[in-house]
Design a protein around this motif. Structure first.
Motif, PDB file in Angstrom:
ATOM      1  N   PRO A   1     -52.071 -81.735 -51.119  1.00 39.73           N
ATOM      2  CA  PRO A   1     -51.745 -80.517 -51.746  1.00 39.73           C
ATOM      3  C   PRO A   1     -50.287 -79.768 -51.353  1.00 39.73           C
ATOM      4  CG  PRO A   1     -53.230 -80.184 -49.833  1.00 39.73           C
ATOM      5  CD  PRO A   1     -52.984 -81.798 -50.017  1.00 39.73           C
ATOM      6  N   ASN A   2     -49.653 -79.223 -52.162  1.00 42.30           N
ATOM      7  CA  ASN A   2     -48.205 -78.933 -51.895  1.00 42.30           C
ATOM      8  C   ASN A   2     -47.427 -79.744 -51.185  1.00 42.30           C
ATOM      9  OD1 ASN A   2     -49.491 -76.269 -52.950  1.00 42.30           O
ATOM     10  ND2 ASN A   2     -50.337 -76.027 -50.672  1.00 42.30           N
ATOM     11  N   GLY A   3     -47.721 -81.054 -51.608  1.00 46.82           N
ATOM     12  CA  GLY A   3     -46.878 -82.020 -50.884  1.00 46.82           C
ATOM     13  C   GLY A   3     -46.948 -82.228 -49.365  1.00 46.82           C
ATOM     14  N   LYS A   4     -47.950 -81.337 -48.700  1.00 45.54           N
ATOM     15  CA  LYS A   4     -48.087 -81.412 -47.326  1.00 45.54           C
ATOM     16  C   LYS A   4     -49.178 -82.388 -47.126  1.00 45.54           C
ATOM     17  CE  LYS A   4     -45.012 -77.767 -46.666  1.00 45.54           C
ATOM     18  NZ  LYS A   4     -44.209 -78.183 -47.490  1.00 45.54           N
ATOM     19  N   MET A   5     -48.871 -82.810 -45.832  1.00 45.03           N
ATOM     20  CA  MET A   5     -49.915 -84.064 -44.910  1.00 45.03           C
ATOM     21  C   MET A   5     -51.048 -83.151 -44.622  1.00 45.03           C
ATOM     22  SD  MET A   5     -48.282 -86.331 -42.025  1.00 45.03           S
ATOM     23  CE  MET A   5     -47.016 -87.091 -42.819  1.00 45.03           C
ATOM     24  N   ILE A   6     -52.318 -83.845 -44.511  1.00 46.71           N
ATOM     25  CA  ILE A   6     -53.259 -83.142 -44.026  1.00 46.71           C
ATOM     26  C   ILE A   6     -53.721 -83.723 -42.805  1.00 46.71           C
ATOM     27  CG2 ILE A   6     -56.064 -83.038 -44.277  1.00 46.71           C
ATOM     28  CD1 ILE A   6     -55.391 -83.337 -47.503  1.00 46.71           C
ATOM     29  N   LEU A   7     -53.907 -82.981 -41.560  1.00 50.45           N
ATOM     30  CA  LEU A   7     -54.041 -83.255 -40.276  1.00 50.45           C
ATOM     31  C   LEU A   7     -55.234 -82.894 -39.762  1.00 50.45           C
ATOM     32  CD1 LEU A   7     -50.462 -83.186 -38.733  1.00 50.45           C
ATOM     33  CD2 LEU A   7     -51.671 -85.215 -39.935  1.00 50.45           C
ATOM     34  N   ALA A   8     -56.134 -84.036 -39.441  1.00 51.65           N
ATOM     35  CA  ALA A   8     -57.705 -83.572 -38.475  1.00 51.65           C
ATOM     36  C   ALA A   8     -57.402 -83.981 -37.272  1.00 51.65           C
ATOM     37  CB  ALA A   8     -58.737 -83.977 -39.344  1.00 51.65           C
ATOM     38  N   ALA A   9     -57.670 -83.197 -36.347  1.00 52.81           N
ATOM     39  CA  ALA A   9     -57.787 -83.681 -35.048  1.00 52.81           C
ATOM     40  C   ALA A   9     -59.021 -84.059 -34.576  1.00 52.81           C
ATOM     41  CB  ALA A   9     -57.249 -82.530 -34.184  1.00 52.81           C
ATOM     42  N   PHE A  10     -59.308 -85.413 -34.346  1.00 57.06           N
ATOM     43  CA  PHE A  10     -60.563 -85.972 -33.984  1.00 57.06           C
ATOM     44  C   PHE A  10     -61.203 -85.878 -32.487  1.00 57.06           C
ATOM     45  CE2 PHE A  10     -63.256 -89.850 -32.895  1.00 57.06           C
ATOM     46  CZ  PHE A  10     -63.865 -90.013 -33.968  1.00 57.06           C
ATOM     47  N   PHE A  11     -62.280 -85.980 -32.268  1.00 57.41           N
ATOM     48  CA  PHE A  11     -62.897 -86.623 -31.077  1.00 57.41           C
ATOM     49  C   PHE A  11     -64.378 -86.767 -30.993  1.00 57.41           C
ATOM     50  CE2 PHE A  11     -63.255 -81.897 -30.286  1.00 57.41           C
ATOM     51  CZ  PHE A  11     -64.727 -81.745 -29.767  1.00 57.41           C
ATOM     52  N   TYR A  12     -64.637 -87.756 -30.466  1.00 57.01           N
ATOM     53  CA  TYR A  12     -66.170 -88.047 -30.324  1.00 57.01           C
ATOM     54  C   TYR A  12     -66.334 -87.691 -28.933  1.00 57.01           C
ATOM     55  CZ  TYR A  12     -70.508 -90.575 -29.577  1.00 57.01           C
ATOM     56  OH  TYR A  12     -71.762 -90.983 -29.053  1.00 57.01           O
TER      57      TYR A  12
ATOM     58  N   ILE B   1     -52.903 -77.048 -37.661  1.00 50.69           N
ATOM     59  CA  ILE B   1     -53.678 -78.259 -37.902  1.00 50.69           C
ATOM     60  C   ILE B   1     -54.573 -77.813 -39.081  1.00 50.69           C
ATOM     61  CG2 ILE B   1     -55.454 -79.985 -36.906  1.00 50.69           C
ATOM     62  CD1 ILE B   1     -52.591 -80.457 -36.369  1.00 50.69           C
ATOM     63  N   ASP B   2     -55.179 -78.670 -40.027  1.00 47.32           N
ATOM     64  CA  ASP B   2     -56.041 -78.262 -40.950  1.00 47.32           C
ATOM     65  C   ASP B   2     -57.253 -77.981 -40.339  1.00 47.32           C
ATOM     66  OD1 ASP B   2     -54.947 -78.583 -43.841  1.00 47.32           O
ATOM     67  OD2 ASP B   2     -53.875 -80.158 -42.501  1.00 47.32           O
ATOM     68  N   ALA B   3     -57.968 -79.346 -39.659  1.00 40.25           N
ATOM     69  CA  ALA B   3     -59.236 -79.173 -39.242  1.00 40.25           C
ATOM     70  C   ALA B   3     -59.346 -80.003 -38.219  1.00 40.25           C
ATOM     71  CB  ALA B   3     -60.069 -79.632 -40.220  1.00 40.25           C
ATOM     72  N   ILE B   4     -60.541 -79.435 -37.131  1.00 40.11           N
ATOM     73  CA  ILE B   4     -60.973 -80.338 -35.956  1.00 40.11           C
ATOM     74  C   ILE B   4     -62.310 -81.380 -36.688  1.00 40.11           C
ATOM     75  CG2 ILE B   4     -62.333 -80.390 -33.777  1.00 40.11           C
ATOM     76  CD1 ILE B   4     -59.242 -78.879 -33.838  1.00 40.11           C
ATOM     77  N   PHE B   5     -62.074 -82.592 -36.224  1.00 40.28           N
ATOM     78  CA  PHE B   5     -63.232 -83.489 -36.660  1.00 40.28           C
ATOM     79  C   PHE B   5     -63.990 -84.117 -35.485  1.00 40.28           C
ATOM     80  CE2 PHE B   5     -63.814 -86.792 -40.404  1.00 40.28           C
ATOM     81  CZ  PHE B   5     -64.828 -87.426 -39.580  1.00 40.28           C
TER      82      PHE B   5
END
Lengths: 445, 445
Positions: free
Chosen positions: B2-13, B51-55
């Motif tokens: 979207p809008n040429g921007k990277m999507i970043l999700a910060a993950f943890f298990y 950051i977009d989202a926590i995963f």
């Protein structure tokens, strides 16, 4: 009654109040019932008043078995467990008793969620165990109609056995996090259930360590025979429908006998009757407030509600005529608490319409309307006599009746020494005077 | 993108980081993993970085099919849905993608919870749909072993059909709250499913109104044939294991073809490969950090993990000998993504012990270790080439690698114009460039 203090829980199912059409009141909230901020404000006021816990009821469906439900009943709401977790993050001391069904969930999922909530809230969580009596609920979970009453309670008892064992599956000392040896856990303190019962097969262990309270506070609200026996076996708190002092004393005696049969003391069990408090500056103003709420009732909703509780479609009978024959209580698969109430009322000579209005407007629970002092008098009477360890406060109209109670009745109870003025340290169990449960996998020395 | 921007999700298990024994690292958290504050700090830093989202990944059991799990693996953790709801209450902009299983839950319960979370967070929720491949999970839900792979995915597809219909069951305009007429809802806009499928029978409607996003963002992470087809049918985002640029481009082409077969455009679908970023002041320091983590590995854990993924107990073979014959992929009921990876690796002449160390230390996902500029270079390359719409950031060690990334790599990406510097208004869907879903009960004009 821990330290001689009353236990107070602030209840809601409809976030507009316990009167069934309170959502129509000019002071009732609108779309803000779908926002966290509305609840944050209610709970914040309750926390300032040092209330023990918020109590949230729940159903797994809308109320629509009869015609008027979809149009006129406030069927849309937030799911209570996610709501409580959010509220736990923005509060510090107040507890939460939240409803979850044993009929339409799995013990592993429920055990995890409540254990996690207990960690997140640092020991402020209770679970109101329900078996889900509505046909509407059954039909959302693969069934044509409600599960047989006895089978529902049988499943609930096994469900509680399994969840308690899961909560015990990590002993308090099981988590080591010993970085140098590489032992995250002590395998001797992590236990398998290998449960194989009639309803469930669960290997375990849980993947959440034992929580601050050991088990969440277990709450039960059904007053059928099966409900009272389940409570005597498993519950720390019972929310009961009690309509006068004598009935309350008799109920407590009966529960004490059932507890004794399970080897439990009366002190391990708290009885909280529901009351509907309307605070006003005078008795007359309180009655006016009550009349204003009753004027919001829609006749059809009352008839449909009565039909739903009675298990008979009463709209097919002459509405100004007598109540027809009702189902037999002992074989009824719906909510026996409500059928019993209607059976009692039906002997009083009311027409269908009259009883419908009465039931729909006041429900089954005692209305306590008047000044703060008047309400405190009545609450003190049952409490001092031993008919109640405290109350589940079912406010007819939110947020008004809730706010008025917190700001006017609580100070009155505090002045009389009947209610705390500061939160004691510790968990919800500690404050309620309930012991932290022993771990069933640990052999006592 | 979207809008040429990277999507970043910060993950943890594992809340200690994605390296399997990161919990042993001197900087790893201890018992604070059971407290909300630890997560509040992580998420707060991610929100400051926009950051977009926590995963959050999840399993419904501990990992103990092989001996070393209970003692050495960090098996105790919080349940992610309750954790996310609490975190939503203390954040404002960041999104949350949270895992729930279609194999061991009911669509009505999942639909309610996610809809409620979407209301509470004001449109910041995603659901990572998993089918639960572990035998340990099956055994906590009444089964002896894992459900057949095809049947699991078949159930998942029907589960998604039902939950989407439940989310649509209240049209956007269904809630009226018209106090004067007494119409809480418009019955013409409240819909019944009357769903009768192979796996579920659900009458509906839901008891939560349609949420800000319509549906939560649907995330899928399995890259088996069945997984990719499910993603093409239902997912907005896929979290994929991609190990080089060519593989990423091929994966995207393949997914675009599958999407086209479902009548979907490439723009309706975002591909997020996982990467393991280790930020350091130099390449050498990054490698030292990696070596420090690898030194924490316990050989037995590696062998057991490899056995678990391969579906063969490799501890019974000579550990310095070759990998024995592995199960057939197409009939394997476990996690096909991981078996396939091991099959590929097993042709490279490594011994069991060598492959176990490699797999256990690095998993399957590309490690990107180096300076912030070096990491940004690699992230830019795949993104600009169209092999990734962004990344799922799987930090080997928490909180260090997470904090370093937020404070060092994000500014570098922002400087290059690849990542946002402020949150755009709107929901998580809006920010990801994903349309709000049409309501399946509404006939378009």
């Amino acid at each position: 009654m821990p330290n001689g203090k009353m236990i107070l829980a602030a209840f809601f199912y409809n976030p507009q109040g316990d009167h069934r059409l309170s959502w129509r009141h000019p002071h009732a909230p609108g779309r803000e019932i779908f926002d966290l901020d509305y609840y944050r404000r209610l709970v914040g006021e309750a926390e300032r008043a040092k209330i023990d816990a918020i109590f949230i009821a729940d159903h797994l469906g809308i109320w629509d078995n009869y015609d008027s439900g979809v149009a006129h009943y406030a069927n849309a709401r937030l799911e209570p467990i996610s709501l409580v977790s959010a509220l736990a993050a923005v509060t510090k001391d107040i507890g939460f008793m939240v409803t979850a069904s044993t009929s339409y969930s799995e013990p592993y999922n429920i055990a995890r969620t409540f254990s996690s909530l207990d960690h997140i809230s640092q020991g402020r969580i209770g679970w109101n165990v329900v078996t889900s009596a509505l046909t509407e609920e059954a039909q959302n979970f693969g069934l044509d109609g409600n599960i047989d009453h006895a089978r529902r309670y049988d499943r609930a008892a096994e469900f509680l056995d399994v969840t308690k064992a899961l909560w015990d599956s990590w002993e308090d000392g099981a988590v080591l996090i010993d970085k140098s040896s590489g032992y995250f856990a002590d395998p001797a303190k992590v236990h398998y259930l290998h449960h194989k019962g009639e309803h469930f097969r669960v290997k375990g262990p849980l993947n959440v360590p034992r929580s601050p309270q050991g088990y969440p506070v277990i709450v039960q609200a059904g007053s059928s025979e099966a409900g009272k026996n389940l409570a005597a076996l498993h519950a720390d708190i019972q929310f009961a429908v009690i309509r006068n002092l004598e009935q309350g004393l008799a109920y407590r005696r009966d529960m004490n006998e059932r507890l004794a049969r399970q080897g439990r003391t009366p002190e391990s069990f708290r009885l909280l009757p529901g009351i509907l408090p309307i605070v006003a500056s005078s008795k007359d103003e309180a009655l006016e407030k009550q009349a204003a709420l009753e004027s919001l009732m829609i006749d059809r909703v009352g008839i449909d509600l009565l039909s739903s509780w009675a298990g008979v479609d009463l709209s097919t009978f002459p509405l100004d005529g007598p109540i027809p024959a009702l189902p037999d209580l002992e074989s009824f698969n719906g909510w026996r608490t409500w059928l019993k109430l209607i059976q009692e009322e039906s002997n009083k000579g009311l027409s269908i319409r009259q009883l419908a209005r009465k039931i729909a407007n006041t429900g089954s629970v005692s209305m306590v309307a008047g000044t703060a002092a008047h309400i405190a008098d009545q609450m003190e009477e049952w409490f001092v006599a031993g008919a109640a360890d405290g109350y589940n406060l079912m406010f007819p109209l939110l947020p008004d009746d809730w706010m008025n109670f917190m700001q006017q009745v609580v100070p009155e109870l505090q002045k009389r020494g009947l209610f705390r003025t500061e939160y004691e340290t510790g968990t919800l169990r500690d404050r309620l005077g309930l012991a932290r449960p022993e771990n069933s996998f640990v052999i006592p020395n």
